[in-house]
Design a protein around this motif. Structure first.
Motif, PDB file in Angstrom:
ATOM      1  N   ARG A   1      58.465 -22.177  52.520  1.00  0.00           N
ATOM      2  CA  ARG A   1      59.132 -22.924  52.012  1.00  0.00           C
ATOM      3  C   ARG A   1      58.087 -24.151  51.804  1.00  0.00           C
ATOM      4  NH1 ARG A   1      63.520 -22.800  48.740  1.00  0.00           N
ATOM      5  NH2 ARG A   1      64.170 -24.731  49.284  1.00  0.00           N
TER       6      ARG A   1
ATOM      7  N   HIS B   1      48.870 -22.891  44.756  1.00  0.00           N
ATOM      8  CA  HIS B   1      50.377 -23.079  44.635  1.00  0.00           C
ATOM      9  C   HIS B   1      50.413 -24.323  43.820  1.00  0.00           C
ATOM     10  CE1 HIS B   1      51.710 -19.551  46.852  1.00  0.00           C
ATOM     11  NE2 HIS B   1      50.830 -19.998  47.865  1.00  0.00           N
TER      12      HIS B   1
ATOM     13  N   HIS C   1      60.914 -22.303  56.526  1.00  0.00           N
ATOM     14  CA  HIS C   1      60.947 -20.852  56.075  1.00  0.00           C
ATOM     15  C   HIS C   1      62.373 -20.575  55.599  1.00  0.00           C
ATOM     16  CE1 HIS C   1      57.658 -20.721  58.644  1.00  0.00           C
ATOM     17  NE2 HIS C   1      57.018 -19.795  57.861  1.00  0.00           N
ATOM     18  N   THR C   2      62.607 -19.818  54.828  1.00  0.00           N
ATOM     19  CA  THR C   2      63.749 -19.377  54.221  1.00  0.00           C
ATOM     20  C   THR C   2      64.363 -18.411  55.522  1.00  0.00           C
ATOM     21  OG1 THR C   2      63.258 -17.288  53.283  1.00  0.00           O
ATOM     22  CG2 THR C   2      63.342 -19.252  51.762  1.00  0.00           C
TER      23      THR C   2
ATOM     24  N   THR D   1      62.128 -28.917  46.862  1.00  0.00           N
ATOM     25  CA  THR D   1      61.675 -28.018  47.631  1.00  0.00           C
ATOM     26  C   THR D   1      61.642 -26.625  46.865  1.00  0.00           C
ATOM     27  OG1 THR D   1      63.924 -27.706  48.856  1.00  0.00           O
ATOM     28  CG2 THR D   1      62.019 -29.219  49.693  1.00  0.00           C
ATOM     29  N   PHE D   2      61.026 -25.811  47.359  1.00  0.00           N
ATOM     30  CA  PHE D   2      60.989 -24.612  46.665  1.00  0.00           C
ATOM     31  C   PHE D   2      60.391 -23.408  47.562  1.00  0.00           C
ATOM     32  CE2 PHE D   2      57.591 -26.924  45.366  1.00  0.00           C
ATOM     33  CZ  PHE D   2      56.158 -26.179  45.475  1.00  0.00           C
ATOM     34  N   THR D   3      60.748 -22.168  47.277  1.00  0.00           N
ATOM     35  CA  THR D   3      60.118 -20.975  47.999  1.00  0.00           C
ATOM     36  C   THR D   3      58.593 -20.762  47.287  1.00  0.00           C
ATOM     37  OG1 THR D   3      62.044 -20.320  48.370  1.00  0.00           O
ATOM     38  CG2 THR D   3      60.230 -18.499  48.599  1.00  0.00           C
TER      39      THR D   3
ATOM     40  N   ARG E   1      65.117 -15.508  55.325  1.00  0.00           N
ATOM     41  CA  ARG E   1      64.384 -14.270  55.284  1.00  0.00           C
ATOM     42  C   ARG E   1      63.080 -14.295  55.644  1.00  0.00           C
ATOM     43  NH1 ARG E   1      67.047  -9.729  52.720  1.00  0.00           N
ATOM     44  NH2 ARG E   1      68.867 -10.368  51.770  1.00  0.00           N
TER      45      ARG E   1
ATOM     46  N   ALA F   1      60.431 -16.398  54.472  1.00  0.00           N
ATOM     47  CA  ALA F   1      59.416 -16.681  53.455  1.00  0.00           C
ATOM     48  C   ALA F   1      58.953 -18.269  53.396  1.00  0.00           C
ATOM     49  CB  ALA F   1      59.916 -16.660  51.867  1.00  0.00           C
TER      50      ALA F   1
ATOM     51  N   PRO G   1      58.654 -16.754  45.950  1.00  0.00           N
ATOM     52  CA  PRO G   1      60.022 -15.939  45.838  1.00  0.00           C
ATOM     53  C   PRO G   1      60.023 -14.589  45.617  1.00  0.00           C
ATOM     54  CG  PRO G   1      59.836 -17.278  44.123  1.00  0.00           C
ATOM     55  CD  PRO G   1      58.546 -17.537  44.748  1.00  0.00           C
ATOM     56  N   ARG G   2      60.822 -13.774  46.204  1.00  0.00           N
ATOM     57  CA  ARG G   2      61.111 -12.500  46.102  1.00  0.00           C
ATOM     58  C   ARG G   2      61.945 -12.279  44.575  1.00  0.00           C
ATOM     59  NH1 ARG G   2      63.083  -9.428  51.221  1.00  0.00           N
ATOM     60  NH2 ARG G   2      64.232  -8.423  49.664  1.00  0.00           N
TER      61      ARG G   2
END
Ligand SMILES: [Zn+2]
Length: 108
Positions: free
Chosen positions: A30, A8, A23-24, A39-41, A26, A28, A44-45
Motif C-alpha cells: 500500500r 508509480h 500492506h493489504t 492511500t491506495f494499493t 493479501r 500487496a 492492485p489485482r
C-alpha cells in the motif's frame, strides 16, 4: 541484463511524492500520497473471475444448477455465487423502483 523502471503515481491526483504505507491483507504493497494524503494499493489485482465466467455461472444458476455443481464445473465458490446473486437482485430491485416511479402510476 535487461531491467525496467516503474514509476508509480497517485491514482487520485497523479502526484509522485509517495511513501510506503503497509500492506493489504493479501500482502500487496500500500502507498500514501504526500500531496492528497490518500492511500491506495500500488499494483492492485484485478477481479478474480472474468465477467464472461460470471455471466455463465449466473445463467447456470438460473437453469437450476446446484451451487455444489457450479463449484465442480466452474471452480467458483458458492459464497461468490451468492454475492453475485445479491448484486444482481439489488440491481433488479433498483430497476423495479425506477419502473414504479413512472409518472401517472403506470408500469412499464
Ligand atoms: Zn495524491
Amino acid at each position: 541484463m535487461l531491467s525496467t523502471t516503474l514509476i508509480h503515481v497517485c491514482p487520485h491526483c497523479q502526484g509522485q511524492r509517495l511513501y510506503k504505507n503497509g500492506h493489504t491483507v493479501r500482502g500487496a504493497q500500500r502507498a500514501k500520497c504526500k500531496d492528497c494524503q490518500r492511500t491506495f494499493t500500488l499494483a492492485p489485482r484485478g477481479p478474480r473471475h472474468s465477467p464472461a465466467l460470471k455471466k455463465q455461472v449466473l445463467s447456470a444458476y438460473q437453469d437450476r444448477m446446484s451451487l455444489r455443481g457450479i463449484h465442480r464445473t466452474f471452480g467458483v465458490c458458492y459464497q461468490t455465487v451468492m454475492k453475485w446473486l445479491g448484486e444482481k437482485s439489488r440491481t433488479a430491485s433498483r430497476l423495479r423502483g425506477h419502473v414504479a416511479a413512472l409518472p401517472g402510476g403506470r408500469r412499464a
